[in-house]
Design an enzyme around this catalytic site. Sequence first.
Site, PDB file in Angstrom:
ATOM      1  N   TYR A  71      -5.902  15.981  23.752  1.00  0.00           N
ATOM      2  CA  TYR A  71      -6.296  14.625  23.771  1.00  0.00           C
ATOM      3  C   TYR A  71      -6.385  13.910  22.371  1.00  0.00           C
ATOM      4  CZ  TYR A  71      -8.972  10.422  25.324  1.00  0.00           C
ATOM      5  OH  TYR A  71      -9.061   9.047  25.528  1.00  0.00           O
ATOM      6  N   THR A 131     -17.411   3.794  25.679  1.00  0.00           N
ATOM      7  CA  THR A 131     -17.394   2.803  26.638  1.00  0.00           C
ATOM      8  C   THR A 131     -18.287   3.149  27.628  1.00  0.00           C
ATOM      9  OG1 THR A 131     -15.620   1.759  25.696  1.00  0.00           O
ATOM     10  CG2 THR A 131     -16.311   0.778  27.597  1.00  0.00           C
TER      11      THR A 131
END
Length: 326
Positions: free
Chosen positions: A147, A177
């Site tokens: 990632y 988030t």
Amino acid sequence: MKKRILITGGAGFLGSHLCDRFINEGYEVIAMDNLITGDLRNIEHLFPLKEFTYYNHDITKFIHIPGKLDYILHFASPASPIDYLKIPIQTLKVGAMGTHNCLGLAKAKGATMLIASTSEVYGDPLVHPQTEEYWGNVNPIGPRGVYDEAKRYMESITMAYHTYHNVDIRIVRIFNTYGPRMRLNDGRALPAFFGQALRGEDIVLFGDGSQTRSFCYVDDLIEGIYRLLLSGYTLPVNIGNPSEISLRDLSEEILDLTGHTGKITYKPLPKDDPKQRQPDITKARTLLNWEPKVSREEGLQRTYEYFRSLPPEEWVKSPKEFYSVK
């Protein structure tokens, strides 16, 4: 004529909120998602609108969009540790091949392209808080490397297209988030704590829980992305909430909010798990006149209400049930 915008990963957590925002701003929105981690329920309310189109497509394959295109927002990517441990090759491919295809489309259409990078480009940071000038501390062959390096490559190829092909670009580095439409069992700490509380389980912390994160409510993030897209600024910008909290303290806040009486248990810290995460948002404040508005107390309450509204079978669904590929 209405501006046309393509949002890859449009059925995902952030992508679906972006679809809503740009529909509300009067754009014609094209959402593209192959539903590996996205969910059509996030965008089904938009299907009746003539300004909205959905394509089920894997962006690692050639992308064709007829007609003009003004903007591309590239948000297609697995985005949690469970995601990239379960589907590491797809994670790398969407960051590399998917970004390449989107940039080729942006070049052909003369469109502005905004890519969703992440605070993970900083790895387990040795600089705190993290500024955009920090190059990071990333293990390319560790479990998180698929990632982290996909996002770092994404930034590199995007800048190369800007430099050599004059493609207009934006790079947002997104910090943690949260909010409605998150997957409850996606493996990240905040939804995991809520899921454990809803199921009446113990809250599980990894390590001693002292590692920190800085949580930004989704509405604030979407506002920052919108301002960045229209800003003309082509270098990376951190968008996140600098209010830092340890995961132990976060778990206690969620216990208080939910009224859950379970205890906190501890497991070993995963390899390369960042010890600190806090954005320096000086650039966002200066260039975009942006800073987060929603307090963590208010954001957690809204998120809890969303998770609690899900059917009870969603509370117990195993993470592996979210995957359509092996």
